[in-house]
Design a protein around this motif. Structure first.
Motif, PDB file in Angstrom:
ATOM      1  N   ILE A  78     -14.805  71.016  11.986  1.00 33.77           N
ATOM      2  CA  ILE A  78     -14.141  70.020  11.153  1.00 33.77           C
ATOM      3  C   ILE A  78     -13.366  69.096  12.072  1.00 33.77           C
ATOM      4  O   ILE A  78     -12.624  69.542  12.955  1.00 33.77           O
ATOM      5  N   CYS A  79     -13.543  67.807  11.892  1.00 30.43           N
ATOM      6  CA  CYS A  79     -12.896  66.826  12.758  1.00 30.43           C
ATOM      7  C   CYS A  79     -11.909  65.987  11.958  1.00 30.43           C
ATOM      8  O   CYS A  79     -12.123  65.710  10.772  1.00 30.43           O
ATOM      9  N   VAL A  80     -10.846  65.589  12.631  1.00 27.67           N
ATOM     10  CA  VAL A  80      -9.838  64.708  12.038  1.00 27.67           C
ATOM     11  C   VAL A  80     -10.035  63.321  12.652  1.00 27.67           C
ATOM     12  O   VAL A  80     -10.021  63.160  13.871  1.00 27.67           O
ATOM     13  N   GLY A  81     -10.258  62.334  11.802  1.00 25.20           N
ATOM     14  CA  GLY A  81     -10.485  60.978  12.275  1.00 25.20           C
ATOM     15  C   GLY A  81      -9.228  60.131  12.245  1.00 25.20           C
ATOM     16  O   GLY A  81      -8.308  60.390  11.466  1.00 25.20           O
ATOM     17  N   MET A  82      -9.189  59.147  13.106  1.00 24.34           N
ATOM     18  CA  MET A  82      -8.087  58.170  13.119  1.00 24.34           C
ATOM     19  C   MET A  82      -6.719  58.847  13.208  1.00 24.34           C
ATOM     20  O   MET A  82      -5.788  58.499  12.480  1.00 24.34           O
ATOM     21  N   ASN A  83      -6.590  59.810  14.133  1.00 27.91           N
ATOM     22  CA  ASN A  83      -5.340  60.569  14.192  1.00 27.91           C
ATOM     23  C   ASN A  83      -4.400  60.101  15.291  1.00 27.91           C
ATOM     24  O   ASN A  83      -3.380  60.731  15.553  1.00 27.91           O
ATOM     25  N   TYR A  84      -4.750  58.995  15.970  1.00 28.49           N
ATOM     26  CA  TYR A  84      -3.847  58.341  16.914  1.00 28.49           C
ATOM     27  C   TYR A  84      -3.691  56.894  16.447  1.00 28.49           C
ATOM     28  O   TYR A  84      -4.694  56.201  16.206  1.00 28.49           O
ATOM     29  N   ALA A  85      -2.464  56.441  16.337  1.00 32.93           N
ATOM     30  CA  ALA A  85      -2.227  55.100  15.798  1.00 32.93           C
ATOM     31  C   ALA A  85      -2.932  54.032  16.619  1.00 32.93           C
ATOM     32  O   ALA A  85      -3.521  53.094  16.071  1.00 32.93           O
ATOM     33  N   ALA A  86      -2.926  54.161  17.943  1.00 36.62           N
ATOM     34  CA  ALA A  86      -3.548  53.142  18.794  1.00 36.62           C
ATOM     35  C   ALA A  86      -5.061  53.113  18.606  1.00 36.62           C
ATOM     36  O   ALA A  86      -5.685  52.055  18.700  1.00 36.62           O
ATOM     37  N   HIS A  87      -5.658  54.270  18.336  1.00 39.92           N
ATOM     38  CA  HIS A  87      -7.105  54.312  18.104  1.00 39.92           C
ATOM     39  C   HIS A  87      -7.457  53.636  16.784  1.00 39.92           C
ATOM     40  O   HIS A  87      -8.435  52.883  16.698  1.00 39.92           O
ATOM     41  N   ALA A  88      -6.655  53.888  15.746  1.00 40.27           N
ATOM     42  CA  ALA A  88      -6.898  53.214  14.466  1.00 40.27           C
ATOM     43  C   ALA A  88      -6.811  51.699  14.645  1.00 40.27           C
ATOM     44  O   ALA A  88      -7.643  50.943  14.134  1.00 40.27           O
ATOM     45  N   GLU A  89      -5.823  51.263  15.416  1.00 42.92           N
ATOM     46  CA  GLU A  89      -5.634  49.827  15.632  1.00 42.92           C
ATOM     47  C   GLU A  89      -6.820  49.215  16.374  1.00 42.92           C
ATOM     48  O   GLU A  89      -7.305  48.136  16.013  1.00 42.92           O
ATOM     49  N   GLU A  90      -7.324  49.899  17.416  1.00 45.83           N
ATOM     50  CA  GLU A  90      -8.400  49.310  18.214  1.00 45.83           C
ATOM     51  C   GLU A  90      -9.712  49.202  17.429  1.00 45.83           C
ATOM     52  O   GLU A  90     -10.558  48.369  17.735  1.00 45.83           O
ATOM     53  N   THR A  91      -9.881  50.059  16.413  1.00 46.22           N
ATOM     54  CA  THR A  91     -11.102  49.999  15.610  1.00 46.22           C
ATOM     55  C   THR A  91     -10.931  49.135  14.374  1.00 46.22           C
ATOM     56  O   THR A  91     -11.858  49.015  13.565  1.00 46.22           O
ATOM     57  N   GLY A  92      -9.741  48.533  14.215  1.00 38.33           N
ATOM     58  CA  GLY A  92      -9.505  47.650  13.079  1.00 38.33           C
ATOM     59  C   GLY A  92      -9.190  48.363  11.793  1.00 38.33           C
ATOM     60  O   GLY A  92      -9.225  47.749  10.710  1.00 38.33           O
ATOM     61  N   ALA A  93      -8.862  49.644  11.876  1.00 38.56           N
ATOM     62  CA  ALA A  93      -8.565  50.432  10.678  1.00 38.56           C
ATOM     63  C   ALA A  93      -7.053  50.539  10.469  1.00 38.56           C
ATOM     64  O   ALA A  93      -6.279  50.536  11.426  1.00 38.56           O
ATOM     65  N   ARG A  94      -6.652  50.646   9.224  1.00 45.18           N
ATOM     66  CA  ARG A  94      -5.251  50.890   8.909  1.00 45.18           C
ATOM     67  C   ARG A  94      -4.957  52.378   9.124  1.00 45.18           C
ATOM     68  O   ARG A  94      -5.771  53.230   8.743  1.00 45.18           O
ATOM     69  N   PRO A  95      -3.819  52.743   9.736  1.00 38.56           N
ATOM     70  CA  PRO A  95      -3.502  54.161   9.915  1.00 38.56           C
ATOM     71  C   PRO A  95      -3.555  54.892   8.576  1.00 38.56           C
ATOM     72  O   PRO A  95      -3.029  54.412   7.570  1.00 38.56           O
ATOM     73  N   PRO A  96      -4.216  56.038   8.513  1.00 38.60           N
ATOM     74  CA  PRO A  96      -4.405  56.723   7.233  1.00 38.60           C
ATOM     75  C   PRO A  96      -3.107  57.289   6.675  1.00 38.60           C
ATOM     76  O   PRO A  96      -2.196  57.657   7.418  1.00 38.60           O
ATOM     77  N   SER A  97      -3.045  57.380   5.362  1.00 41.14           N
ATOM     78  CA  SER A  97      -1.873  57.948   4.691  1.00 41.14           C
ATOM     79  C   SER A  97      -1.963  59.464   4.594  1.00 41.14           C
ATOM     80  O   SER A  97      -0.951  60.132   4.347  1.00 41.14           O
ATOM     81  N   GLU A  98      -3.150  60.020   4.752  1.00 46.60           N
ATOM     82  CA  GLU A  98      -3.349  61.457   4.838  1.00 46.60           C
ATOM     83  C   GLU A  98      -4.536  61.701   5.762  1.00 46.60           C
ATOM     84  O   GLU A  98      -5.309  60.773   6.027  1.00 46.60           O
ATOM     85  N   PRO A  99      -4.692  62.902   6.301  1.00 44.26           N
ATOM     86  CA  PRO A  99      -5.740  63.119   7.298  1.00 44.26           C
ATOM     87  C   PRO A  99      -7.139  62.757   6.790  1.00 44.26           C
ATOM     88  O   PRO A  99      -7.515  63.084   5.664  1.00 44.26           O
ATOM     89  N   VAL A 100      -7.880  62.060   7.660  1.00 46.82           N
ATOM     90  CA  VAL A 100      -9.297  61.782   7.417  1.00 46.82           C
ATOM     91  C   VAL A 100     -10.086  62.932   8.027  1.00 46.82           C
ATOM     92  O   VAL A 100      -9.933  63.227   9.214  1.00 46.82           O
ATOM     93  N   ILE A 101     -10.900  63.604   7.234  1.00 46.40           N
ATOM     94  CA  ILE A 101     -11.669  64.723   7.775  1.00 46.40           C
ATOM     95  C   ILE A 101     -13.162  64.506   7.562  1.00 46.40           C
ATOM     96  O   ILE A 101     -13.580  63.879   6.589  1.00 46.40           O
ATOM     97  N   PHE A 102     -13.936  65.006   8.497  1.00 44.43           N
ATOM     98  CA  PHE A 102     -15.384  64.946   8.394  1.00 44.43           C
ATOM     99  C   PHE A 102     -15.965  66.143   9.133  1.00 44.43           C
ATOM    100  O   PHE A 102     -15.281  66.799   9.925  1.00 44.43           O
TER     101      PHE A 102
END
Length: 288
Positions: A78-102
């Motif tokens: 199980i992976c947690v996505g977008m769990n570093y603020a700088a990574h979310a920013e570089e991909t153009g995503a808004r920091p998640p309000s709860e963990p993104v899992i896949f």
């Protein structure tokens, strides 16, 4: 304790220990692999007690052996996505309000120094250094206060990702995460006493000798207890399961222009206390 698995002279995958002085020993005489049964029965502690009286009898392991994934195939990754603020920013995503899992297929698991094989039709295969953890007990609806008691150890993970499959082919991310060789793990699983605070670990990745990721787990959006507790609301975690906690900035998807892996590239990565791994990128070749 640092748990390794390696390929012995007979071609079998067997368990071992990486010792403090850098030497390695074969602990196959203990009679257990590093799997669900091992982790679910307090295996690391039992192995440590066994070594107190049997370590001198364990064969030494040469430095040139091929290291296998340090855990036998778990029931799930199980992976947690977008769990570093700088990574979310570089991909153009808004920091998640709860963990993104896949999910990531367990058939993607490979050894720490095995090659990354570009899948057929790949055009945008990317790198992601991540801190992963191994679950040590069955966990369902655990609280954050209980969560760290569920951790058997920590392991270095390269969450290799084919971005076109992940983001341009419809459906869920799992398609871009699950090709064979897309989950190099290791070199070892370190028990929690080896690591100290897992929220203060430097992690880095080099592409062809150039540092492209260099961060610290102190930059997590969601810490480890939050991730374990959250995931356990949606599925039962079994001993040996792997949770990967996300990647920092510096992935190819975030570069302008984008930069992706090509045949002949060499990826090197590491985390404090968890060693380093190295993967050469190779082309897919169909088997007969």
């Amino acid at each position: 304790m640092k748990l390794i698995r390696f390929i012995n002279s007979s071609g079998r995958t067997v368990p071992g220990i990486h010792r403090e002085d850098g030497s390695r020993i074969d602990v196959s005489a203990f009679g257990e692999d590093y799997n669900e049964a091992f982790f679910g029965s307090d295996g690391p502690a039992r192995l440590a007690r066994w070594l107190e009286t049997h370590a001198a009898e364990c064969p030494m392991v040469g430095p040139d052996v091929r290291l296998a994934p340090p855990c036998a195939r778990p029931s799930k990754i199980i992976c947690v996505g977008m769990n570093y603020a700088a990574h979310a920013e570089e991909t153009g995503a808004r920091p998640p309000s709860e963990p993104v899992i896949f999910m990531k297929a367990t058939t993607a698991i490979s050894g720490p120094n095995d090659p990354i094989v570009l899948p057929r039709d790949s055009t945008k295969t990317d790198w992601e250094v991540e801190l992963a953890l191994v679950i040590g007990k069955r966990a369902s609806y655990v609280t954050e206060d209980e969560a760290m008691d569920c951790v058997a150890g920590y392991v270095l993970h390269n969450d290799v990702s084919e971005r076109a499959f992940q983001m341009e082919r419809g459906g869920q991310w799992v398609k871009g995460k699950s090709a064979d060789t897309f989950a190099p793990l290791g070199p070892w699983i370190a028990t929690p006493d080896e690591i100290g605070d897992p929220h203060r670990l430097r992690l880095w990745l080099k592409l062809n000798g150039e540092t492209v990721q260099d961060s610290n787990t102190s930059d997590f959006i969601f810490n480890i207890p939050t991730c374990i507790s959250y995931i356990s609301r949606f599925m039962t975690l079994l001993p040996g399961d792997v949770i990967s906690t996300g990647t920092p900035s510096g992935v190819g998807l975030g570069m302008k222009p984008n930069r992706y892996l090509k045949v002949g590239d060499v990826v090197e990565l590491g985390i404090d206390g968890l060693g380093t791994s190295r993967q050469e990128v190779k082309a897919y070749q169909a088997t007969a």
